[in-house]
Motif scaffolding. Structure first.
Motif, PDB file in Angstrom:
ATOM      1  N   HIS A  32      76.783  43.250  28.893  1.00 29.02           N
ATOM      2  CA  HIS A  32      75.881  42.120  28.657  1.00 29.02           C
ATOM      3  C   HIS A  32      74.724  42.259  29.638  1.00 29.02           C
ATOM      4  O   HIS A  32      74.864  42.923  30.674  1.00 29.02           O
ATOM      5  N   GLU A  36      83.747  39.456  23.352  1.00 30.86           N
ATOM      6  CA  GLU A  36      84.049  39.107  24.737  1.00 30.86           C
ATOM      7  C   GLU A  36      85.183  39.975  25.293  1.00 30.86           C
ATOM      8  O   GLU A  36      85.937  40.591  24.543  1.00 30.86           O
ATOM      9  N   GLY A  71      77.319  41.322  24.840  1.00 33.18           N
ATOM     10  CA  GLY A  71      76.032  41.143  24.192  1.00 33.18           C
ATOM     11  C   GLY A  71      75.886  42.027  22.964  1.00 33.18           C
ATOM     12  O   GLY A  71      76.450  43.124  22.889  1.00 33.18           O
TER      13      GLY A  71
END
Length: 236
Positions: A190, A207, A219
């Motif tokens: 991310h 995640e 991300g």
């Protein structure tokens, strides 16, 4: 490299500093040097969080000896990473050095070639297996073993370095941090997070579930990189 010289003989300190700076110029490595004239002063600095890669350490002092402080570094501070090179005008200490596991021992008068070989040995290890991440917190150079780092996060140029023993904060850019970390161990998932894949309990599409129970977002622009991290994780 962060190098400390600890000797109550200013002539020895000056000679070592000159050789180390010469090594720096000859080999294109950046070296910061701190000089201490007592073992107590060095130990207090390390206790306060000063990070050092190599200590060139005299054994004989009027107060605490280099051997006593060397044991304190290993046992009281639990620092098994710093490389210690003991120096002395006598060889009778050799048997007492084994439990401290020094990088080397040199008898005075010192020889430049011996010091250069010590630096070569460390540089080779440092370039291939960088075992720590170094950073500056409140003006003090510190270091954390890579194996203890769980993840990095950033918010408005403040980086949180989360470890199994606590969290450090310092100013910087996550992109600069990423360049300092081995890709085989750390994954940028991310724009605001880099994780140590050894602490990922579960990979999900959007995640990571970390071993401490926290979740780290993945991300959209980093999903391909995350796939490579998953493959690496399976191979470890």
């Amino acid at each position: 490299m962060q190098i400390a010289i600890c000797d109550d003989d200013n002539g020895v300190c000056s000679q070592l500093e000159t050789w180390i700076l010469e090594y720096q110029d000859d080999n294109g490595v950046k070296i910061d040097i701190d000089i201490y004239n007592t073992a107590e002063e060095l130990f207090a600095s390390l206790k306060d969080g000063k990070w050092v890669d190599i200590i060139f350490f005299d054994i004989e002092f009027p107060g605490l000896s280099g051997l006593q402080v060397g044991r304190g570094i290993r046992e009281k501070l639990g620092n098994d990473i710093v490389n210690i090179v003991f120096i002395s005008g006598k060889t009778c200490y050799c048997k007492d050095l084994f439990d401290i596991q020094p990088l080397n021992f040199h008898e005075k008068p010192l020889k430049k070639l011996d010091i250069f070989q010590d630096l070569d040995k460390f540089v080779k290890k440092y370039n291939i297996f960088k075992l720590t991440y170094s950073f500056r917190q409140d003006g003090i150079e510190k270091g954390v073993p890579l194996a203890e780092i769980m993840y990095f996060s950033v918010y408005k140029k403040t980086i949180n370095l989360v470890t199994i023993n606590g969290t450090y904060t310092f100013r910087g850019y996550l992109g600069d941090v990423e360049k300092e970390l081995p890709e085989a161990l750390f994954c940028r998932c991310h724009k605001s997070f880099i994780v140590n894949i050894n602490y990922v309990k579960m990979f999900k599409y959007n995640e990571f579930l970390m071993s401490d129970g926290n979740t780290i977002p993945v991300g959209r622009n980093y999903r391909e990189k995350v796939k490579q991290c998953q493959i690496t994780m399976e191979l470890l």
